[in-house]
Design an enzyme around this catalytic site. Sequence first.
Site, PDB file in Angstrom:
ATOM      1  N   HIS A 162       0.855  -1.187   0.000  1.00 50.19           N
ATOM      2  CA  HIS A 162       0.000   0.000   0.000  1.00 50.19           C
ATOM      3  C   HIS A 162       0.898   1.247   0.000  1.00 50.19           C
ATOM      4  O   HIS A 162       1.423   1.642   1.042  1.00 50.19           O
ATOM      5  CB  HIS A 162      -0.909   0.018   1.227  1.00 50.19           C
ATOM      6  CG  HIS A 162      -1.920  -1.085   1.255  1.00 50.19           C
ATOM      7  ND1 HIS A 162      -3.012  -1.103   0.418  1.00 50.19           N
ATOM      8  CD2 HIS A 162      -1.998  -2.203   2.021  1.00 50.19           C
ATOM      9  CE1 HIS A 162      -3.727  -2.188   0.661  1.00 50.19           C
ATOM     10  NE2 HIS A 162      -3.138  -2.874   1.621  1.00 50.19           N
TER      11      HIS A 162
ATOM     12  N   HIS B 198       0.725  -5.480 -17.841  1.00 54.07           N
ATOM     13  CA  HIS B 198       0.175  -6.649 -18.522  1.00 54.07           C
ATOM     14  C   HIS B 198       1.151  -7.258 -19.518  1.00 54.07           C
ATOM     15  O   HIS B 198       1.144  -8.488 -19.717  1.00 54.07           O
ATOM     16  CB  HIS B 198      -1.146  -6.284 -19.192  1.00 54.07           C
ATOM     17  CG  HIS B 198      -2.298  -6.337 -18.246  1.00 54.07           C
ATOM     18  ND1 HIS B 198      -2.957  -7.503 -17.960  1.00 54.07           N
ATOM     19  CD2 HIS B 198      -2.881  -5.374 -17.481  1.00 54.07           C
ATOM     20  CE1 HIS B 198      -3.917  -7.269 -17.069  1.00 54.07           C
ATOM     21  NE2 HIS B 198      -3.890  -5.980 -16.771  1.00 54.07           N
TER      22      HIS B 198
ATOM     23  N   HIS C 126      -0.729  -6.685  -5.290  1.00 54.48           N
ATOM     24  CA  HIS C 126      -0.787  -7.953  -4.568  1.00 54.48           C
ATOM     25  C   HIS C 126      -0.099  -9.007  -5.421  1.00 54.48           C
ATOM     26  O   HIS C 126      -0.231  -9.024  -6.649  1.00 54.48           O
ATOM     27  CB  HIS C 126      -2.255  -8.349  -4.332  1.00 54.48           C
ATOM     28  CG  HIS C 126      -2.459  -9.819  -4.120  1.00 54.48           C
ATOM     29  ND1 HIS C 126      -2.876 -10.666  -5.128  1.00 54.48           N
ATOM     30  CD2 HIS C 126      -2.286 -10.596  -3.022  1.00 54.48           C
ATOM     31  CE1 HIS C 126      -2.963 -11.894  -4.657  1.00 54.48           C
ATOM     32  NE2 HIS C 126      -2.613 -11.893  -3.392  1.00 54.48           N
TER      33      HIS C 126
ATOM     34  N   ARG D 273      -2.387 -17.909  11.461  1.00 55.75           N
ATOM     35  CA  ARG D 273      -1.970 -16.797  12.313  1.00 55.75           C
ATOM     36  C   ARG D 273      -2.667 -15.521  11.842  1.00 55.75           C
ATOM     37  O   ARG D 273      -2.363 -14.990  10.769  1.00 55.75           O
ATOM     38  CB  ARG D 273      -0.453 -16.636  12.254  1.00 55.75           C
ATOM     39  CG  ARG D 273       0.093 -15.630  13.253  1.00 55.75           C
ATOM     40  CD  ARG D 273       1.612 -15.736  13.297  1.00 55.75           C
ATOM     41  NE  ARG D 273       2.151 -14.856  14.316  1.00 55.75           N
ATOM     42  CZ  ARG D 273       2.501 -13.591  14.103  1.00 55.75           C
ATOM     43  NH1 ARG D 273       2.330 -13.059  12.901  1.00 55.75           N
ATOM     44  NH2 ARG D 273       2.999 -12.864  15.078  1.00 55.75           N
TER      45      ARG D 273
ATOM     46  N   ARG E 194       2.119 -20.076  -4.491  1.00 51.46           N
ATOM     47  CA  ARG E 194       1.889 -21.058  -3.442  1.00 51.46           C
ATOM     48  C   ARG E 194       1.935 -22.479  -3.994  1.00 51.46           C
ATOM     49  O   ARG E 194       1.764 -22.709  -5.199  1.00 51.46           O
ATOM     50  CB  ARG E 194       0.536 -20.814  -2.775  1.00 51.46           C
ATOM     51  CG  ARG E 194      -0.639 -20.846  -3.743  1.00 51.46           C
ATOM     52  CD  ARG E 194      -1.919 -20.322  -3.107  1.00 51.46           C
ATOM     53  NE  ARG E 194      -3.042 -20.348  -4.047  1.00 51.46           N
ATOM     54  CZ  ARG E 194      -3.330 -19.378  -4.888  1.00 51.46           C
ATOM     55  NH1 ARG E 194      -2.589 -18.276  -4.906  1.00 51.46           N
ATOM     56  NH2 ARG E 194      -4.364 -19.477  -5.699  1.00 51.46           N
TER      57      ARG E 194
END
Length: 306
Positions: free
Chosen positions: A98, A147, A108, A262, A112
């Site tokens: 931010h 992009h 963002h 968490r 993963r």
Amino acid sequence: MQTAQSEKVRTYLLDLQDRICRALEAEDGTATFSEDRWERAEGGGGRSRVMAEGAVFEKAGINFSDVQGIGLPPSATATRPQLAGAAFRAMGVSLVVHPRNPHVPTTHMNVRFFYAEPKDGAPIWWFGGGFDLTPYYGQRADAIHWHRTARTACEPFGEALYPKLKQICDEYFYLPHRGEPRGIGGIFFDDYADGGFEQAFAFMQSVGDHFLPAYQPIVARRKDTPHTEAERQFQLYRRGRYVEFNLVYDRGTLFGLQSKGRTESILMSLPPLVRWDYDWHPTPGSPEAELYEIFLKPQDWANFSS
């Protein structure tokens, strides 16, 4: 649930977190990341890094986590019901930045890896991730650069991949209750195992490695742009959309909360300041109106002429 494959992914993710932290600290010039190492009672842990009150970045959070458990939460089994109750290992790097200046977009990024062992059946693994951009004041040059870099990340894995993942991103980062997207998108993928482990892992790495080339030049171009208090207030208003999406729709947030992760690390994506105004509408012909009319509509930015 330690495998040679998962350890390769873990090594890459830790290095990616380090590289991005160093680059953002250099871009900010004054602030540094604080680190909080934590462990999870059910297995695993992570390291959360947060930069606050920097010259360029009002708040930036970059989290690495590697957690294990018994019983995947509903958010992770929606498309794989056969994995309900499976033992799992999930690891990734997730970040949200931010900036202070409203002319620098919020961003963002997440990459993963999931590994699950169902009670009946062979182990299953897959990758996910992507990156997206949320400008407050649209700039065509920035959207095109963002992009095109995303397209470059996908190109070694097939010409059809970028348009497919762009469309998925446009559809995913959408607020149905507002009838608008969160930003100008990027690429987003999940349940990705194409070509076997090595190729799928290479694609995840390509996405992670292209984040800084996509974002850092935009920050460098816009961080010293003069801005007014009215523009700052519009930035805080639009941040409200970010909060709404993350708390209502975001799969990563839901997975973290449902798996008893968490909380501080999960919610570090939220901005430090935000505002909501009742029934606000931009002035016709204003830069704020242009955001809604041009940039908050899916565009083929990668093929725009510069």
